[in-house]
Design a protein around this motif. Structure first.
Motif, PDB file in Angstrom:
ATOM      1  N   LYS A  48       3.979  -1.864  -1.437  1.00 35.73           N
ATOM      2  CA  LYS A  48       2.812  -0.794  -1.293  1.00 35.73           C
ATOM      3  C   LYS A  48       1.927  -0.526  -2.446  1.00 35.73           C
ATOM      4  O   LYS A  48       0.621  -0.638  -2.265  1.00 35.73           O
ATOM      5  CB  LYS A  48       3.413   0.549  -0.776  1.00 35.73           C
ATOM      6  CG  LYS A  48       2.627   1.522  -0.321  1.00 35.73           C
ATOM      7  CD  LYS A  48       3.613   2.716   0.289  1.00 35.73           C
ATOM      8  CE  LYS A  48       2.620   3.955   1.025  1.00 35.73           C
ATOM      9  NZ  LYS A  48       1.820   4.476   0.292  1.00 35.73           N
ATOM     10  N   GLU A  52      -2.209  -1.296  -2.531  1.00 40.02           N
ATOM     11  CA  GLU A  52      -3.006  -0.164  -2.684  1.00 40.02           C
ATOM     12  C   GLU A  52      -4.041  -0.396  -4.002  1.00 40.02           C
ATOM     13  O   GLU A  52      -5.186  -0.089  -4.030  1.00 40.02           O
ATOM     14  CB  GLU A  52      -2.225   1.388  -2.895  1.00 40.02           C
ATOM     15  CG  GLU A  52      -1.521   1.676  -1.635  1.00 40.02           C
ATOM     16  CD  GLU A  52      -0.895   2.934  -1.884  1.00 40.02           C
ATOM     17  OE1 GLU A  52      -0.604   3.672  -0.719  1.00 40.02           O
ATOM     18  OE2 GLU A  52      -0.189   3.247  -2.917  1.00 40.02           O
ATOM     19  N   GLY A  55      -6.813  -2.253  -3.044  1.00 34.27           N
ATOM     20  CA  GLY A  55      -8.098  -1.374  -2.449  1.00 34.27           C
ATOM     21  C   GLY A  55      -7.664  -1.212  -0.796  1.00 34.27           C
ATOM     22  O   GLY A  55      -8.275  -0.841  -0.157  1.00 34.27           O
ATOM     23  N   LEU A  56      -6.439  -1.699  -0.530  1.00 42.42           N
ATOM     24  CA  LEU A  56      -6.036  -1.436   0.860  1.00 42.42           C
ATOM     25  C   LEU A  56      -5.235  -0.308   1.270  1.00 42.42           C
ATOM     26  O   LEU A  56      -4.738   0.492   0.251  1.00 42.42           O
ATOM     27  CB  LEU A  56      -4.762  -2.730   1.378  1.00 42.42           C
ATOM     28  CG  LEU A  56      -5.822  -4.037   1.509  1.00 42.42           C
ATOM     29  CD1 LEU A  56      -6.021  -4.905   0.133  1.00 42.42           C
ATOM     30  CD2 LEU A  56      -4.903  -4.798   2.314  1.00 42.42           C
ATOM     31  N   THR A  57      -5.468   0.205   2.266  1.00 38.70           N
ATOM     32  CA  THR A  57      -4.870   1.032   3.020  1.00 38.70           C
ATOM     33  C   THR A  57      -3.604   0.826   3.544  1.00 38.70           C
ATOM     34  O   THR A  57      -3.408  -0.215   4.150  1.00 38.70           O
ATOM     35  CB  THR A  57      -5.904   2.022   4.215  1.00 38.70           C
ATOM     36  OG1 THR A  57      -6.956   2.326   3.569  1.00 38.70           O
ATOM     37  CG2 THR A  57      -4.976   3.196   4.646  1.00 38.70           C
ATOM     38  N   VAL A  58      -2.550   1.609   3.297  1.00 43.41           N
ATOM     39  CA  VAL A  58      -1.164   0.960   3.596  1.00 43.41           C
ATOM     40  C   VAL A  58      -0.164   1.834   4.484  1.00 43.41           C
ATOM     41  O   VAL A  58      -0.251   2.916   4.118  1.00 43.41           O
ATOM     42  CB  VAL A  58      -0.485   0.384   2.326  1.00 43.41           C
ATOM     43  CG1 VAL A  58       0.999  -0.177   2.585  1.00 43.41           C
ATOM     44  CG2 VAL A  58      -1.134  -0.469   1.528  1.00 43.41           C
ATOM     45  N   GLN A  59       0.147   1.264   5.357  1.00 44.10           N
ATOM     46  CA  GLN A  59       1.148   2.073   6.091  1.00 44.10           C
ATOM     47  C   GLN A  59       2.348   1.094   6.142  1.00 44.10           C
ATOM     48  O   GLN A  59       2.374   0.182   6.351  1.00 44.10           O
ATOM     49  CB  GLN A  59       0.768   2.092   7.810  1.00 44.10           C
ATOM     50  CG  GLN A  59       1.683   3.046   8.578  1.00 44.10           C
ATOM     51  CD  GLN A  59       1.395   2.691  10.020  1.00 44.10           C
ATOM     52  OE1 GLN A  59       0.310   2.603  10.420  1.00 44.10           O
ATOM     53  NE2 GLN A  59       2.340   3.384  10.806  1.00 44.10           N
ATOM     54  N   ARG A  94      -8.796  -4.904   4.934  1.00 39.43           N
ATOM     55  CA  ARG A  94      -8.994  -3.316   4.278  1.00 39.43           C
ATOM     56  C   ARG A  94      -7.674  -2.636   4.437  1.00 39.43           C
ATOM     57  O   ARG A  94      -7.560  -1.492   4.010  1.00 39.43           O
ATOM     58  CB  ARG A  94     -10.125  -2.810   5.307  1.00 39.43           C
ATOM     59  CG  ARG A  94     -11.407  -3.309   4.945  1.00 39.43           C
ATOM     60  CD  ARG A  94     -12.339  -2.555   6.036  1.00 39.43           C
ATOM     61  NE  ARG A  94     -12.183  -2.508   7.503  1.00 39.43           N
ATOM     62  CZ  ARG A  94     -12.263  -3.418   8.283  1.00 39.43           C
ATOM     63  NH1 ARG A  94     -12.659  -4.592   8.090  1.00 39.43           N
ATOM     64  NH2 ARG A  94     -12.008  -3.333   9.560  1.00 39.43           N
ATOM     65  N   SER A  95      -6.571  -3.138   5.486  1.00 41.01           N
ATOM     66  CA  SER A  95      -5.414  -2.300   5.610  1.00 41.01           C
ATOM     67  C   SER A  95      -4.325  -3.195   6.016  1.00 41.01           C
ATOM     68  O   SER A  95      -4.764  -4.283   6.361  1.00 41.01           O
ATOM     69  CB  SER A  95      -5.815  -1.243   6.646  1.00 41.01           C
ATOM     70  OG  SER A  95      -5.956  -1.916   8.156  1.00 41.01           O
ATOM     71  N   CYS A  96      -3.135  -2.808   5.757  1.00 41.61           N
ATOM     72  CA  CYS A  96      -1.885  -3.674   6.128  1.00 41.61           C
ATOM     73  C   CYS A  96      -0.832  -2.664   6.272  1.00 41.61           C
ATOM     74  O   CYS A  96      -0.591  -1.620   5.745  1.00 41.61           O
ATOM     75  CB  CYS A  96      -1.447  -4.274   4.475  1.00 41.61           C
ATOM     76  SG  CYS A  96      -0.070  -5.350   4.725  1.00 41.61           S
ATOM     77  N   ARG A  97      -0.160  -3.142   7.279  1.00 41.68           N
ATOM     78  CA  ARG A  97       1.051  -2.144   8.088  1.00 41.68           C
ATOM     79  C   ARG A  97       2.248  -2.986   7.749  1.00 41.68           C
ATOM     80  O   ARG A  97       2.062  -4.251   7.996  1.00 41.68           O
ATOM     81  CB  ARG A  97       0.892  -1.942   9.450  1.00 41.68           C
ATOM     82  CG  ARG A  97       1.855  -1.145  10.022  1.00 41.68           C
ATOM     83  CD  ARG A  97       1.433  -0.931  11.643  1.00 41.68           C
ATOM     84  NE  ARG A  97       1.953  -2.323  12.451  1.00 41.68           N
ATOM     85  CZ  ARG A  97       1.163  -2.909  12.906  1.00 41.68           C
ATOM     86  NH1 ARG A  97       0.027  -2.433  13.157  1.00 41.68           N
ATOM     87  NH2 ARG A  97       1.534  -4.032  13.511  1.00 41.68           N
ATOM     88  N   ASP A 113      -1.979  -7.657   8.679  1.00 41.33           N
ATOM     89  CA  ASP A 113      -3.569  -7.207   8.183  1.00 41.33           C
ATOM     90  C   ASP A 113      -4.571  -7.280   8.758  1.00 41.33           C
ATOM     91  O   ASP A 113      -4.264  -7.982   9.942  1.00 41.33           O
ATOM     92  CB  ASP A 113      -3.476  -8.014   6.494  1.00 41.33           C
ATOM     93  CG  ASP A 113      -3.891  -9.500   7.040  1.00 41.33           C
ATOM     94  OD1 ASP A 113      -4.889  -9.654   7.403  1.00 41.33           O
ATOM     95  OD2 ASP A 113      -3.044 -10.030   6.551  1.00 41.33           O
TER      96      ASP A 113
END
Length: 168
Positions: A48, A52, A55-59, A94-97, A113
């Motif tokens: 995580k 971050e 620069g990614l949004t992480v869940q 841009r994001s990753c879960r 992602d």
């Protein structure tokens, strides 16, 4: 002098890429030295943070009370590390879960992602990950729709081959 043509935001981005590259190299060196995992929960925290920083949004949704045999936990931890390295290096996401759950006597790890999606060919990291997972009776599935989704399912019951591997 080319540096006068580079604006400060470009320099910042170059420095971030350099830092990520140094971290990835360090991760590879750790793996080569026989990297010992501090556990899946710690690896997810590190993943995580790494994402971050990139620069990614992480869940991250992880069942923290799951009991996972040591060999399976090590394989899942290495898979998280390899997958996150791939997201940072290749995905332009841009994001990753990240999700870890227990179901039907198995542990299921899913990392998704929203990036470019991987190539159809498996690189050495993904191939090694698949081999370790399958050696433990698990499965690895990768789909490239709206980014990349990596799903690993491992049986939680410690088999004879798992006990042998942990004893060696």
């Amino acid at each position: 002098d080319w540096s006068s043509d580079v604006c400060s935001s470009d320099l910042k981005e170059i420095r971030e890429v350099e830092e990520i590259s140094r971290q990835a190299l360090s991760d590879v060196r750790d793996a080569i030295r026989g990297y010992r995992s501090k556990g899946l929960a710690a690896e997810l925290v590190q993943a995580k943070s790494t994402l971050e920083t990139a620069g990614l949004t992480v869940q991250c949704d992880a069942a923290t009370t799951m009991k996972i045999p040591p060999v399976q936990e090590s394989v899942l931890s290495l898979a998280v590390r390899e997958a996150v390295t791939n997201v940072v290096r290749h995905a332009r996401a841009r994001s990753c879960r990240m999700r870890v759950e227990q179901q039907n006597g198995s542990c299921r790890l899913e990392i998704h992602d929203d990036g470019l999606g991987g190539s159809s060919a498996e690189g050495n990291g993904l191939r090694g990950m698949r081999e370790r997972v399958e050696m433990l009776g698990g499965s690895l599935e990768r789909t490239n729709h709206s980014g990349t989704t990596l799903t690993i399912t491992l049986p939680l019951k410690e088999s004879a081959s798992c006990r042998q591997a942990s004893e060696n």
